[in-house]
Scaffold this active site. Structure first.
Site, mmCIF file in Angstrom:
data_model
loop_
_atom_site.group_PDB
_atom_site.id
_atom_site.type_symbol
_atom_site.label_atom_id
_atom_site.label_comp_id
_atom_site.label_asym_id
_atom_site.label_seq_id
_atom_site.Cartn_x
_atom_site.Cartn_y
_atom_site.Cartn_z
ATOM 1 N N VAL A 11 0.910 -1.224 0.042
ATOM 2 C CA VAL A 11 0.131 0.181 -0.059
ATOM 3 C C VAL A 11 0.954 1.184 0.077
ATOM 4 O O VAL A 11 0.656 2.155 -0.745
ATOM 5 C CB VAL A 11 -0.892 0.040 1.265
ATOM 6 C CG1 VAL A 11 -1.882 1.282 1.186
ATOM 7 C CG2 VAL A 11 -1.835 -1.126 1.373
ATOM 8 N N ARG A 43 13.327 -2.571 6.577
ATOM 9 C CA ARG A 43 14.744 -2.768 5.828
ATOM 10 C C ARG A 43 15.080 -1.713 5.108
ATOM 11 O O ARG A 43 14.219 -1.543 4.008
ATOM 12 C CB ARG A 43 14.267 -4.094 5.521
ATOM 13 C CG ARG A 43 14.247 -5.114 6.209
ATOM 14 C CD ARG A 43 13.689 -6.459 5.329
ATOM 15 N NE ARG A 43 12.190 -6.130 4.828
ATOM 16 C CZ ARG A 43 11.670 -6.855 4.030
ATOM 17 N NH1 ARG A 43 11.964 -8.121 3.634
ATOM 18 N NH2 ARG A 43 10.282 -6.626 3.635
ATOM 19 N N LYS A 103 -6.829 -2.064 9.921
ATOM 20 C CA LYS A 103 -8.041 -2.556 10.746
ATOM 21 C C LYS A 103 -7.769 -3.388 11.911
ATOM 22 O O LYS A 103 -8.829 -3.271 13.038
ATOM 23 C CB LYS A 103 -8.926 -3.405 9.750
ATOM 24 C CG LYS A 103 -8.060 -4.906 9.329
ATOM 25 C CD LYS A 103 -7.678 -4.660 7.771
ATOM 26 C CE LYS A 103 -7.038 -5.686 7.233
ATOM 27 N NZ LYS A 103 -6.587 -5.476 5.826
ATOM 28 N N VAL A 130 -11.389 -0.847 5.983
ATOM 29 C CA VAL A 130 -12.545 -1.940 5.480
ATOM 30 C C VAL A 130 -12.770 -1.454 4.074
ATOM 31 O O VAL A 130 -13.163 -0.379 3.545
ATOM 32 C CB VAL A 130 -13.883 -1.575 6.399
ATOM 33 C CG1 VAL A 130 -14.880 -2.261 6.211
ATOM 34 C CG2 VAL A 130 -13.473 -1.461 7.969
ATOM 35 N N GLU A 188 -2.312 -14.671 1.136
ATOM 36 C CA GLU A 188 -0.716 -14.617 1.658
ATOM 37 C C GLU A 188 -0.054 -15.848 2.039
ATOM 38 O O GLU A 188 -0.902 -16.695 1.980
ATOM 39 C CB GLU A 188 -0.774 -13.758 2.783
ATOM 40 C CG GLU A 188 -1.087 -12.276 2.538
ATOM 41 C CD GLU A 188 -1.165 -11.265 3.759
ATOM 42 O OE1 GLU A 188 -0.408 -11.423 4.553
ATOM 43 O OE2 GLU A 188 -1.882 -10.439 3.818
ATOM 44 N N LYS A 203 -12.944 -6.098 10.326
ATOM 45 C CA LYS A 203 -13.685 -5.084 9.681
ATOM 46 C C LYS A 203 -15.097 -5.181 10.293
ATOM 47 O O LYS A 203 -15.641 -3.859 10.202
ATOM 48 C CB LYS A 203 -13.781 -5.498 8.410
ATOM 49 C CG LYS A 203 -12.268 -5.157 7.457
ATOM 50 C CD LYS A 203 -12.252 -5.991 6.189
ATOM 51 C CE LYS A 203 -10.655 -6.066 5.612
ATOM 52 N NZ LYS A 203 -10.504 -6.746 4.389
HETATM 53 P P1 NDP Z 1 3.332 -4.787 3.753
HETATM 54 O O1 NDP Z 1 3.700 -6.068 4.520
HETATM 55 O O2 NDP Z 1 3.344 -4.884 2.156
HETATM 56 O O3 NDP Z 1 4.059 -3.494 4.236
HETATM 57 C C1 NDP Z 1 4.248 -3.265 5.260
HETATM 58 C C2 NDP Z 1 5.348 -2.075 5.475
HETATM 59 O O4 NDP Z 1 5.767 -1.859 6.664
HETATM 60 C C3 NDP Z 1 6.665 -2.429 4.986
HETATM 61 O O5 NDP Z 1 7.110 -1.245 4.035
HETATM 62 C C4 NDP Z 1 7.569 -2.726 6.046
HETATM 63 O O6 NDP Z 1 8.983 -2.290 6.044
HETATM 64 C C5 NDP Z 1 6.956 -1.622 7.104
HETATM 65 N N1 NDP Z 1 7.453 -2.219 8.348
HETATM 66 C C6 NDP Z 1 7.021 -3.470 9.172
HETATM 67 N N2 NDP Z 1 7.356 -3.247 10.264
HETATM 68 C C7 NDP Z 1 7.937 -2.249 10.581
HETATM 69 C C8 NDP Z 1 8.559 -1.636 11.678
HETATM 70 N N3 NDP Z 1 8.701 -2.106 12.656
HETATM 71 N N4 NDP Z 1 9.104 -0.356 11.489
HETATM 72 C C9 NDP Z 1 9.087 0.288 10.366
HETATM 73 N N5 NDP Z 1 8.392 -0.044 9.283
HETATM 74 C C10 NDP Z 1 7.872 -1.433 9.395
HETATM 75 O O7 NDP Z 1 1.848 -4.212 4.007
HETATM 76 P P2 NDP Z 1 0.675 -3.708 3.277
HETATM 77 O O8 NDP Z 1 0.996 -2.587 2.452
HETATM 78 O O9 NDP Z 1 -0.189 -4.925 2.430
HETATM 79 O O10 NDP Z 1 -0.594 -3.418 4.304
HETATM 80 C C11 NDP Z 1 -0.274 -2.163 5.027
HETATM 81 C C12 NDP Z 1 -1.564 -1.911 6.056
HETATM 82 O O11 NDP Z 1 -2.856 -1.613 4.968
HETATM 83 C C13 NDP Z 1 -1.837 -3.033 6.773
HETATM 84 O O12 NDP Z 1 -2.475 -2.702 8.071
HETATM 85 C C14 NDP Z 1 -3.187 -4.005 6.051
HETATM 86 O O13 NDP Z 1 -4.117 -4.220 6.826
HETATM 87 C C15 NDP Z 1 -3.743 -2.569 5.446
HETATM 88 N N6 NDP Z 1 -4.417 -3.066 4.283
HETATM 89 C C16 NDP Z 1 -3.757 -3.887 3.129
HETATM 90 C C17 NDP Z 1 -4.278 -4.093 2.110
HETATM 91 C C18 NDP Z 1 -3.731 -4.546 0.998
HETATM 92 O O14 NDP Z 1 -4.406 -4.957 -0.156
HETATM 93 N N7 NDP Z 1 -2.417 -4.880 0.933
HETATM 94 C C19 NDP Z 1 -5.596 -3.605 1.754
HETATM 95 C C20 NDP Z 1 -6.546 -2.760 2.868
HETATM 96 C C21 NDP Z 1 -5.787 -2.645 3.911
HETATM 97 P P3 NDP Z 1 9.983 -2.906 4.845
HETATM 98 O O15 NDP Z 1 9.547 -2.612 3.647
HETATM 99 O O16 NDP Z 1 11.324 -2.650 4.953
HETATM 100 O O17 NDP Z 1 9.632 -4.442 4.785
HETATM 101 N N1 HSE Z 2 -6.409 -9.753 3.001
HETATM 102 C C1 HSE Z 2 -7.408 -8.712 2.847
HETATM 103 C C2 HSE Z 2 -8.494 -9.510 1.779
HETATM 104 C C3 HSE Z 2 -6.679 -7.590 2.304
HETATM 105 O O1 HSE Z 2 -8.079 -10.222 1.258
HETATM 106 O O2 HSE Z 2 -9.469 -8.709 1.571
HETATM 107 C C4 HSE Z 2 -7.798 -6.512 2.457
HETATM 108 O O3 HSE Z 2 -8.097 -5.941 3.981
#
Ligand code: NDP
Ligand code: HSE
Length: 439
Positions: A11, A43, A103, A130, A188, A203
């Site tokens: 995201v 990272r 969420k 959500v 995942e 949600k």
């Molecule tokens: P990702 O796992 O792709 O990205 C997580 C990011 O957080 C990475 O950049 C990671 O760093 C960073 N991170 C993790 N731990 C730490 C830490 N301790 N300190 C600093 N940075 C940290 O997650 P998503 O982008 O998929 O999801 C992000 C949020 O959005 C979550 O809450 C998820 O539930 C929500 N969401 C996601 C959706 C989706 O379709 N993916 C849809 C709706 C909501 P690094 O890059 O270095 O590993």
């Molecule tokens: N893992 C979630 C899904 C991402 O499959 O809908 C969105 O929150």
């Protein structure tokens, strides 16, 4: 307007791209340019492709970034409970506005975040938490505030909707459909949060809190996942003109003492193919809202993925940035109704039960007697030879019974099924599913 971006994964990277591509439009809409003050990640060395951003902005010190005086808005797209909770409470108490897609955290401890926002005077927005790109929380929190919402029924998890849609289309079993979802990048590596219903339950808690002006947390939500749904269940649903969906259902009700309540649950259920949610396929999400004056409303779209989720994040960023420039904050969380959360046993549902039974006189009467003892009224009974649509055993002398009930308390239905399982005339209970959505 200076932004701290926490997280730059699926995201976060799309948030960066949209901020870059839409910079001049966003500045015009807000009345001030948006500038990234820093990006916190885990990272520093991770390959992030050709992201249009100065590499010097990356840091591993999220807290240090949040505390900077030149940061106005904190965007959190990391996920998980800690350290995100500590960061966001710190940011909100310091008067910054927060936009989050988290969420899990909102459902676990939304109260702490809302209290910190009230203390600091900034905004807390979470549209992306959500149903991804679908504008849903703003309509619940603003547009429908003049109405009375009675029920919210949704498909809010894309991964499980993909799996169930594949099972429905091809007759595949759960494991096979999950494998396909993983190969295509929907599920995942560890799909537990999705397939066991934790994601949908978080949600559901957020939706119920907004719809019913009541604090509902993840622990208040009855949760069942889809791992037990079989190809036979799907065939059984099809034979009834239904399909199976993982539903989140939040409903207003009245308990036996006459108090207004809310019940919130996530579980697989049969719905008629004529129901608007039945045609929601693939990894799409949809939420069906029923309100006194508005009637029935349906929200539909992409519930996951980097760009769709970033769209919702950016919408929130524009809103909170405008508020800051105007020196105002949005109305705070509304929990005045404080409805009691009703236990699952009191939720009113219908059941579809398939049984393999001995095919001899008196069996149907004995089975019907069990339903009657638990005060559960039978709506329809269908009998076929063993080996029918529910995947019965095919043993000579057995029959397949498919019973659909009228609405009854969930506890009565569960007790009925338990007693049926103990009868020696019942060879096996091959399928038990709740039925929702009329018909
Ligand atoms: P990702 O796992 O792709 O990205 C997580 C990011 O957080 C990475 O950049 C990671 O760093 C960073 N991170 C993790 N731990 C730490 C830490 N301790 N300190 C600093 N940075 C940290 O997650 P998503 O982008 O998929 O999801 C992000 C949020 O959005 C979550 O809450 C998820 O539930 C929500 N969401 C996601 C959706 C989706 O379709 N993916 C849809 C709706 C909501 P690094 O890059 O270095 O590993
Ligand atoms: N893992 C979630 C899904 C991402 O499959 O809908 C969105 O929150």
């Amino acid at each position: 307007m200076r932004l701290a971006l926490l997280g730059c994964g699926t995201v976060g990277q799309e948030v960066v791209r949209l901020l870059h591509e839409q910079a001049s439009d966003l500045a015009a809409r807000i009345g001030a340019p948006l500038e990234i003050a820093g990006i916190a990640v885990r990272r520093l060395g991770r390959d992030r492709g050709d992201l249009p951003v100065d590499p010097a902005l990356f840091t591993t010190d999220a807290l240090g970034l949040i505390k900077r005086d030149d940061v106005d808005v904190v965007i959190e797209v990391v996920g998980g409970i800690e350290p995100a909770r500590g960061w966001l409470v710190e940011a909100l108490r310091a008067g910054k506005s927060v936009v989050t897609a988290n969420k899990a955290l909102l459902a676990e401890d939304g109260v702490a975040l809302h209290e910190a926002a009230a203390e600091g005077g900034g905004d807390l927005y979470y549209e992306a938490s959500v149903a991804g790109a679908i504008p849903l929380l703003r309509p619940l929190r603003e547009s429908l505030h003049g109405d009375r919402i009675n029920r919210v029924t949704g498909i809010v998890n894309g991964t499980t909707n993909f799996i169930l849609s594949a099972m429905d289309a091809t007759g595949a079993g759960f494991a096979e459909a999950l494998e396909e979802a993983t190969e295509l990048g929907y599920a995942e590596a560890d799909p537990t949060a999705d397939v066991e219903g934790f994601d949908a339950a978080a949600k559901a808690a957020i939706l119920a809190s907004l719809a019913f002006h009541t604090r509902v947390g993840a622990a208040d939500v009855h949760r069942e996942g889809i791992t037990e749904v079989t190809a036979a269940d799907v065939a059984s649903a099809q034979a009834m003109g239904c399909t199976i969906k993982l539903l989140c259902i939040a409903a207003r009700g009245v308990d036996p003492a006459g108090r207004e309540t809310v019940s919130v649950r996530v579980h697989p259920a049969m719905i008629p193919r004529s129901h608007p949610l039945a045609s929601v396929g693939d990894a799409f999400n949809a939420v069906f809202v029923e309100a006194d004056a508005a009637g029935q409303l349906m929200f539909y779209g992409r519930g996951a993925g980097g760009a769709p989720t970033a769209s919702a994040v950016l919408g929130d960023v524009v809103a909170v940035a405008r508020n800051r420039l105007a020196g105002v904050r949005a109305a705070s969380e509304s929990a005045y109704a404080d409805l009691a959360v009703r236990p699952m046993g009191e939720a009113l549902t219908r059941y579809h039960v398939s049984l393999d039974v001995a095919d001899r006189p008196g069996v149907l009467a004995a089975v019907a007697g069990v339903f009657a003892r638990h005060d559960v009224s039978i709506a329809t009974v269908r009998q076929g030879s063993a080996g029918g649509s529910t995947g019965a055993t095919g043993r000579a002398g057995d029959a397949e019974l498919v019973i659909v009930t009228h609405v009854a308390p969930d506890a009565a239905l569960a007790a009925t099924v338990d007693e049926l399982r103990g009868l020696d005339i019942v060879r096996s209970v091959t399928s038990v599913l709740r039925v929702e959505g009329g018909a």
